[in-house]
Design a protein around this motif. Structure first.
Motif, PDB file in Angstrom:
ATOM      1  N   GLY A   1       0.619  -1.312  -0.037  1.00  0.00           N
ATOM      2  CA  GLY A   1      -0.132  -0.027  -0.014  1.00  0.00           C
ATOM      3  C   GLY A   1       0.938   1.362   0.049  1.00  0.00           C
TER       4      GLY A   1
ATOM      5  N   SER B   1      -1.377   3.519  -1.858  1.00  0.00           N
ATOM      6  CA  SER B   1      -3.098   3.435  -1.802  1.00  0.00           C
ATOM      7  C   SER B   1      -3.426   3.596  -0.592  1.00  0.00           C
ATOM      8  CB  SER B   1      -3.291   2.157  -2.462  1.00  0.00           C
ATOM      9  OG  SER B   1      -4.672   1.592  -2.226  1.00  0.00           O
ATOM     10  N   THR B   2      -4.085   4.450  -0.046  1.00  0.00           N
ATOM     11  CA  THR B   2      -4.635   4.565   1.310  1.00  0.00           C
ATOM     12  C   THR B   2      -5.608   3.533   1.647  1.00  0.00           C
ATOM     13  OG1 THR B   2      -4.456   6.911   0.930  1.00  0.00           O
ATOM     14  CG2 THR B   2      -5.724   6.399   2.843  1.00  0.00           C
ATOM     15  N   ALA B   3      -6.396   3.121   0.786  1.00  0.00           N
ATOM     16  CA  ALA B   3      -7.312   1.974   1.305  1.00  0.00           C
ATOM     17  C   ALA B   3      -6.632   0.793   1.374  1.00  0.00           C
ATOM     18  CB  ALA B   3      -8.236   1.820  -0.118  1.00  0.00           C
ATOM     19  N   VAL B   4      -5.540   0.313   0.870  1.00  0.00           N
ATOM     20  CA  VAL B   4      -5.165  -0.836   1.029  1.00  0.00           C
ATOM     21  C   VAL B   4      -4.111  -0.572   2.403  1.00  0.00           C
ATOM     22  CG1 VAL B   4      -2.767  -2.328   0.328  1.00  0.00           C
ATOM     23  CG2 VAL B   4      -4.528  -1.346  -1.223  1.00  0.00           C
TER      24      VAL B   4
ATOM     25  N   ILE C   1      -4.994   0.957   4.979  1.00  0.00           N
ATOM     26  CA  ILE C   1      -6.128   0.942   6.147  1.00  0.00           C
ATOM     27  C   ILE C   1      -6.383  -0.397   6.073  1.00  0.00           C
ATOM     28  CG2 ILE C   1      -8.718   1.518   6.648  1.00  0.00           C
ATOM     29  CD1 ILE C   1      -8.148   4.096   5.275  1.00  0.00           C
ATOM     30  N   GLY C   2      -6.631  -1.176   5.244  1.00  0.00           N
ATOM     31  CA  GLY C   2      -6.755  -2.628   5.256  1.00  0.00           C
ATOM     32  C   GLY C   2      -5.896  -3.467   5.973  1.00  0.00           C
TER      33      GLY C   2
ATOM     34  N   GLU D   1       2.359   8.771   0.940  1.00  0.00           N
ATOM     35  CA  GLU D   1       1.991   8.067   1.846  1.00  0.00           C
ATOM     36  C   GLU D   1       3.145   7.502   2.747  1.00  0.00           C
ATOM     37  OE1 GLU D   1      -1.000   7.422   3.466  1.00  0.00           O
ATOM     38  OE2 GLU D   1      -2.366   8.155   2.012  1.00  0.00           O
TER      39      GLU D   1
ATOM     40  N   ILE E   1      -6.230   1.903  13.410  1.00  0.00           N
ATOM     41  CA  ILE E   1      -6.434   2.566  11.900  1.00  0.00           C
ATOM     42  C   ILE E   1      -5.828   4.142  12.386  1.00  0.00           C
ATOM     43  CG2 ILE E   1      -7.480   3.809  10.049  1.00  0.00           C
ATOM     44  CD1 ILE E   1      -9.517   1.155  10.316  1.00  0.00           C
TER      45      ILE E   1
END
Length: 458
Positions: free
Chosen positions: A65, A70-73, A75-76, A135, A175
């Protein structure tokens, strides 16, 4: 009598209000049995078997991520991570005087940190994408907001963990406090041999961990969790002494470091405000500004482009810095040496230069005018499309931080000839390679349809 009843009625109303608020904010409402909460936290302390493999896979996900921005990755990955367990275990152990739990929590946290950094280092050693994305860069230096998030997030986590009905607060804390990305960034620092990234990211993880543990300790003490009982009172005193020493050794430096972060954050905000409010001139703009803060050196460097600012004005600006709280701050103002006092004169010089360059090729008057209009249009187009070109350049060069594009008059002193030159200023997060510089120059020529581009790197 009525006068006596009025104050009594007000007192009763105040008492009822206070009782209502007390019931509303009572942490004992819905609380799980303390021993059950202690067992719940203890179970999440251990890092072996499935927990260890989950951590490794989560680190790989977080590293990917960060690598692809990738912010979504990311966070996951933080939702998967079991890192909160030993950190809360440290705070619990300090709160209930359980020295064995403290040692076990520290040992497991050490194992988790080592495995996490090793895993991310291996990933970043083999990934073909070696650029530091935004990031990743965001995890190289802690701010006051990271400290506050860790403190309040930790408070939310331990309160949620002490409830009969478990909520999604603990994953949310994982998170918010972002424990995994700093460890992945530390691994990136080792893989790329960038000590600054490694130290900054590990420092951020350390600060987050300490303040989450501190939050857990405070709530455990406030809710009066039962302390571990010892048959041997001498041993109990010895354990309490060890716990107290550990707490002081951990918290005092962390509070001092957090204080330093607060002071630096305030200084940076004051410096940015100073530049935005005081560095405003009619025909001169701030090209870029850099802020450097340390206990021994505080520096503001500003580069200006446009008309020259006289030394008297610069002196007055520097004197105003004190009113912004910028005491003991060195202010350096760099100016270009081609100050033009009259913008109409600049336009005339450009038109004259364009005319002389094309006079021998184009004889017809109408064609001459059309060419001049086209050249002037191109000049304006480059100026107004600067932001679009900057965004496109960022896609091809992820390390690009600042970019500007304009046409300037350049005098060849040997040939005694003045010409226009497309000038680009580019600032990278790390020094670009020769091949990347060439790639950017060639792309600018193609994108702007210019024969020559002067590239200034920083």
């Amino acid at each position: 009598m009525e006068e006596e009843k009025a104050p009594r009625s007000n007192r009763n109303q105040l008492i009822r209000t206070l009782l209502y608020l007390k019931n509303r904010f009572d942490l004992h409402e819905g609380k799980e049995d303390e021993l059950a909460t202690i067992d719940y936290i203890k179970k999440n302390v251990e890092f072996k078997g499935a927990n260890l493999w989950i951590l490794i896979f989560a680190i790989f996900v977080a590293s990917i991520g960060l690598n692809v921005n990738s912010t979504a990755v990311i966070i996951g990955a933080m939702l998967i991570s079991p890192l909160m367990g030993p950190i809360m275990g440290i705070g619990l152990a300090a709160g209930i005087n359980d020295f064995e739990l403290l040692k076990r929590s520290l040992r497991n946290l050490g194992v988790a940190v080592f495995i996490a950094i090793l895993t991310s280092t291996i990933y970043f050693n083999f990934t073909p994408l070696d650029d530091a994305q935004s990031e990743l860069l965001a995890r190289t230096e802690p701010t006051i907001w990271d400290v506050l998030i860790a403190l309040f997030g930790g408070l939310a986590g331990i309160i949620a963990g002490s409830r009969k009905e478990k909520s999604n607060a603990i994953p949310g804390v994982a998170i918010a406090t972002a424990l995994m990305p700093p460890l992945c960034t530390a691994g990136y620092g080792l893989a790329t041999m960038n000590l600054y990234y490694f130290i900054g990211a590990f420092y951020l993880f350390f600060i987050n961990s300490v303040f989450i543990s501190l939050s857990t300790y405070l709530i455990v003490r406030f809710m009066k969790f039962p302390k571990k009982e010892f048959l041997d009172h001498k041993k109990e005193k010895r354990v309490q002494t060890y716990i107290t020493i550990f707490t002081i050794i951990t918290i005092v430096p962390s509070v001092y470091l957090a204080y330093g972060i607060v002071i630096r954050s305030i200084w940076e905000e004051q410096a940015k405000t100073f530049v935005s409010q005081e560095m405003v001139f009619p025909r001169t703009q701030v090209l870029n500004s850099n802020f450097t803060y340390s206990s021994s050196n505080k520096t503001i460097q500003v580069s200006l482009i446009g008309d020259q600012i006289d030394q008297e004005t610069i002196g007055l600006i520097k004197e105003k810095a004190v009113s912004f709280g910028l005491t003991d701050t060195e202010i350096t103002i760099n100016q270009n040496n081609a100050g033009i006092t009259d913008m109409n004169l600049l336009r005339s010089d450009i038109l004259k230069d364009l005319y002389e360059r094309n006079e021998q090729i184009i004889q017809d008057k109408d064609q001459r005018i059309a060419l001049l209009e086209s050249e002037v249009a191109n000049y304006g187009e480059v100026r107004f499309l600067g932001n679009d070109i900057a965004q496109e350049a960022k896609i091809n060069h992820p390390k690009l931080r600042k970019f500007t594009l304009n046409r300037s008059l350049v005098t060849d002193l040997e040939k005694e000839k003045t010409d226009t030159l497309l000038v680009a200023y580019a600032e990278f997060s790390t020094k670009p390679s020769a091949s990347e510089t060439k790639k950017l120059t060639e792309w600018l020529k193609l994108r702007t349809k210019a024969d020559t581009v002067g590239l200034i790197l920083n």
